[in-house]
Motif scaffolding. Sequence first.
Motif, PDB file in Angstrom:
ATOM      1  N   ARG A 196       0.832  -1.204   0.000  1.00 29.21           N
ATOM      2  CA  ARG A 196       0.000   0.000   0.000  1.00 29.21           C
ATOM      3  C   ARG A 196       0.863   1.249   0.000  1.00 29.21           C
ATOM      4  O   ARG A 196       0.529   2.247  -0.646  1.00 29.21           O
ATOM      5  CB  ARG A 196      -0.940  -0.006   1.202  1.00 29.21           C
ATOM      6  CG  ARG A 196      -1.908  -1.159   1.203  1.00 29.21           C
ATOM      7  CD  ARG A 196      -2.815  -1.162   2.410  1.00 29.21           C
ATOM      8  NE  ARG A 196      -3.823  -0.113   2.338  1.00 29.21           N
ATOM      9  CZ  ARG A 196      -4.867  -0.030   3.141  1.00 29.21           C
ATOM     10  NH1 ARG A 196      -5.035  -0.951   4.086  1.00 29.21           N
ATOM     11  NH2 ARG A 196      -5.744   0.937   3.019  1.00 29.21           N
ATOM     12  N   ALA A 197       1.969   1.206   0.744  1.00 31.01           N
ATOM     13  CA  ALA A 197       2.871   2.360   0.758  1.00 31.01           C
ATOM     14  C   ALA A 197       3.520   2.556  -0.609  1.00 31.01           C
ATOM     15  O   ALA A 197       3.602   3.687  -1.113  1.00 31.01           O
ATOM     16  CB  ALA A 197       3.938   2.172   1.837  1.00 31.01           C
ATOM     17  N   ALA A 198       3.979   1.463  -1.213  1.00 37.98           N
ATOM     18  CA  ALA A 198       4.633   1.565  -2.523  1.00 37.98           C
ATOM     19  C   ALA A 198       3.687   2.107  -3.584  1.00 37.98           C
ATOM     20  O   ALA A 198       4.119   2.781  -4.530  1.00 37.98           O
ATOM     21  CB  ALA A 198       5.170   0.194  -2.941  1.00 37.98           C
ATOM     22  N   ALA A 199       2.393   1.837  -3.439  1.00 32.64           N
ATOM     23  CA  ALA A 199       1.417   2.309  -4.418  1.00 32.64           C
ATOM     24  C   ALA A 199       1.346   3.826  -4.468  1.00 32.64           C
ATOM     25  O   ALA A 199       0.903   4.394  -5.479  1.00 32.64           O
ATOM     26  CB  ALA A 199       0.036   1.735  -4.111  1.00 32.64           C
ATOM     27  N   MET A 200       1.780   4.503  -3.405  1.00 32.82           N
ATOM     28  CA  MET A 200       1.797   5.973  -3.439  1.00 32.82           C
ATOM     29  C   MET A 200       3.230   6.506  -3.382  1.00 32.82           C
ATOM     30  O   MET A 200       3.482   7.603  -2.883  1.00 32.82           O
ATOM     31  CB  MET A 200       0.952   6.554  -2.299  1.00 32.82           C
ATOM     32  CG  MET A 200       1.354   6.133  -0.918  1.00 32.82           C
ATOM     33  SD  MET A 200       0.315   6.983   0.319  1.00 32.82           S
ATOM     34  CE  MET A 200       0.889   6.159   1.813  1.00 32.82           C
ATOM     35  N   ALA A 201       4.169   5.698  -3.900  1.00 36.04           N
ATOM     36  CA  ALA A 201       5.582   6.080  -3.997  1.00 36.04           C
ATOM     37  C   ALA A 201       6.207   6.337  -2.631  1.00 36.04           C
ATOM     38  O   ALA A 201       7.157   7.113  -2.509  1.00 36.04           O
ATOM     39  CB  ALA A 201       5.747   7.308  -4.897  1.00 36.04           C
ATOM     40  N   ALA A 202       5.688   5.704  -1.592  1.00 35.53           N
ATOM     41  CA  ALA A 202       6.218   5.856  -0.238  1.00 35.53           C
ATOM     42  C   ALA A 202       6.980   4.600   0.166  1.00 35.53           C
ATOM     43  O   ALA A 202       6.945   3.579  -0.521  1.00 35.53           O
ATOM     44  CB  ALA A 202       5.084   6.135   0.743  1.00 35.53           C
ATOM     45  N   SER A 203       7.667   4.683   1.295  1.00 35.54           N
ATOM     46  CA  SER A 203       8.385   3.524   1.830  1.00 35.54           C
ATOM     47  C   SER A 203       7.894   3.233   3.238  1.00 35.54           C
ATOM     48  O   SER A 203       7.528   4.148   3.989  1.00 35.54           O
ATOM     49  CB  SER A 203       9.892   3.788   1.854  1.00 35.54           C
ATOM     50  OG  SER A 203      10.204   4.856   2.731  1.00 35.54           O
ATOM     51  N   LEU A 204       7.879   1.955   3.600  1.00 34.91           N
ATOM     52  CA  LEU A 204       7.491   1.532   4.945  1.00 34.91           C
ATOM     53  C   LEU A 204       8.598   0.643   5.491  1.00 34.91           C
ATOM     54  O   LEU A 204       8.915  -0.401   4.916  1.00 34.91           O
ATOM     55  CB  LEU A 204       6.168   0.768   4.915  1.00 34.91           C
ATOM     56  CG  LEU A 204       5.650   0.339   6.288  1.00 34.91           C
ATOM     57  CD1 LEU A 204       5.082   1.546   7.032  1.00 34.91           C
ATOM     58  CD2 LEU A 204       4.581  -0.743   6.168  1.00 34.91           C
ATOM     59  N   ASP A 205       9.197   1.070   6.596  1.00 36.55           N
ATOM     60  CA  ASP A 205      10.262   0.303   7.241  1.00 36.55           C
ATOM     61  C   ASP A 205       9.837  -0.059   8.659  1.00 36.55           C
ATOM     62  O   ASP A 205       9.144   0.715   9.340  1.00 36.55           O
ATOM     63  CB  ASP A 205      11.558   1.113   7.297  1.00 36.55           C
ATOM     64  CG  ASP A 205      12.107   1.401   5.907  1.00 36.55           C
ATOM     65  OD1 ASP A 205      12.225   0.455   5.111  1.00 36.55           O
ATOM     66  OD2 ASP A 205      12.389   2.582   5.615  1.00 36.55           O
ATOM     67  N   VAL A 206      10.275  -1.228   9.105  1.00 43.70           N
ATOM     68  CA  VAL A 206       9.968  -1.699  10.455  1.00 43.70           C
ATOM     69  C   VAL A 206      11.278  -2.048  11.144  1.00 43.70           C
ATOM     70  O   VAL A 206      12.030  -2.906  10.683  1.00 43.70           O
ATOM     71  CB  VAL A 206       9.038  -2.924  10.434  1.00 43.70           C
ATOM     72  CG1 VAL A 206       8.708  -3.355  11.859  1.00 43.70           C
ATOM     73  CG2 VAL A 206       7.752  -2.614   9.667  1.00 43.70           C
ATOM     74  N   LEU A 207      11.564  -1.366  12.251  1.00 43.56           N
ATOM     75  CA  LEU A 207      12.747  -1.628  13.068  1.00 43.56           C
ATOM     76  C   LEU A 207      12.283  -2.231  14.388  1.00 43.56           C
ATOM     77  O   LEU A 207      11.454  -1.638  15.079  1.00 43.56           O
ATOM     78  CB  LEU A 207      13.525  -0.330  13.317  1.00 43.56           C
ATOM     79  CG  LEU A 207      13.872   0.515  12.079  1.00 43.56           C
ATOM     80  CD1 LEU A 207      14.568   1.803  12.512  1.00 43.56           C
ATOM     81  CD2 LEU A 207      14.740  -0.273  11.118  1.00 43.56           C
ATOM     82  N   SER A 208      12.819  -3.386  14.738  1.00 40.57           N
ATOM     83  CA  SER A 208      12.361  -4.052  15.948  1.00 40.57           C
ATOM     84  C   SER A 208      13.521  -4.751  16.643  1.00 40.57           C
ATOM     85  O   SER A 208      14.358  -5.384  15.987  1.00 40.57           O
ATOM     86  CB  SER A 208      11.256  -5.065  15.618  1.00 40.57           C
ATOM     87  OG  SER A 208      10.677  -5.573  16.800  1.00 40.57           O
TER      88      SER A 208
END
Length: 245
Positions: A196-208
């Motif tokens: 969903r993030a890539a569909a609006m040219a965004a990035s989603l990262d998860v740090l855990s």
Amino acid sequence: MLLACLAAGAVCLLCLRRLRRAYHARLRQLAERERVATSLHDTLLQSMQGMILRFQSVGHRMAADSAERAALEQILDQADEVLAEGRHQILALRVPLADGDRLSQALAAAGQALQETFDVPFRMLISGDPAPVNGDRAEQMYAIMREALVNAFQHARASRIELSLDYGCAFLTLRVRDNGRGMTQLPAGYAALRERAAAMAASLDVLSVPRQGTEVILKVPGEVCYQTPRAPRRRRGLAAWLRRG
């Protein structure tokens, strides 16, 4: 020339009427969502909560080491999960429209509602110069970050959860942080959030980090999310300095 002006005025009037009809239709849709959410909360969920409490009282009268009590407690655990999911769905119905400059308000409302449900402290931070966001992008960002909030409240076992929005020039950055148990492997649902993030040219990262917490970071390019282009801060500062001179 006069005819051309009249024609242009008629077109503008027609467009305004269409926008007004669409606006009122959206208001009616939101009002209906609120009515349905209130009805579900006041009838279905309250009745379900009452039944769970009655079954719990029955279970307490059973022998602590009986197989029947163990089976009943397992069923009640599953019922609690269903009840929590029902509350989340009602929250989605009741949350205000997340468009324009109301994105932060909608996310704050979601966080506050989850705090009341799970009794985990929540706070929201905003940095930079808040700016209106394109409606479609705002809805998508809200959906992604609300899912990250739900995951944190429901699964992190945290003692505090934080949501931050940083209105930068190049990016609008949203973060959900918790100090919970962390993760060694991402749940399958995060793959869908990344899509969903890539569909609006965004990035989603998860740090855990196990036993220390998790941070979910959504970065959306300013050129695709802000309603009006934003000049770099140094340029805005120079322009203001020149105007003062």
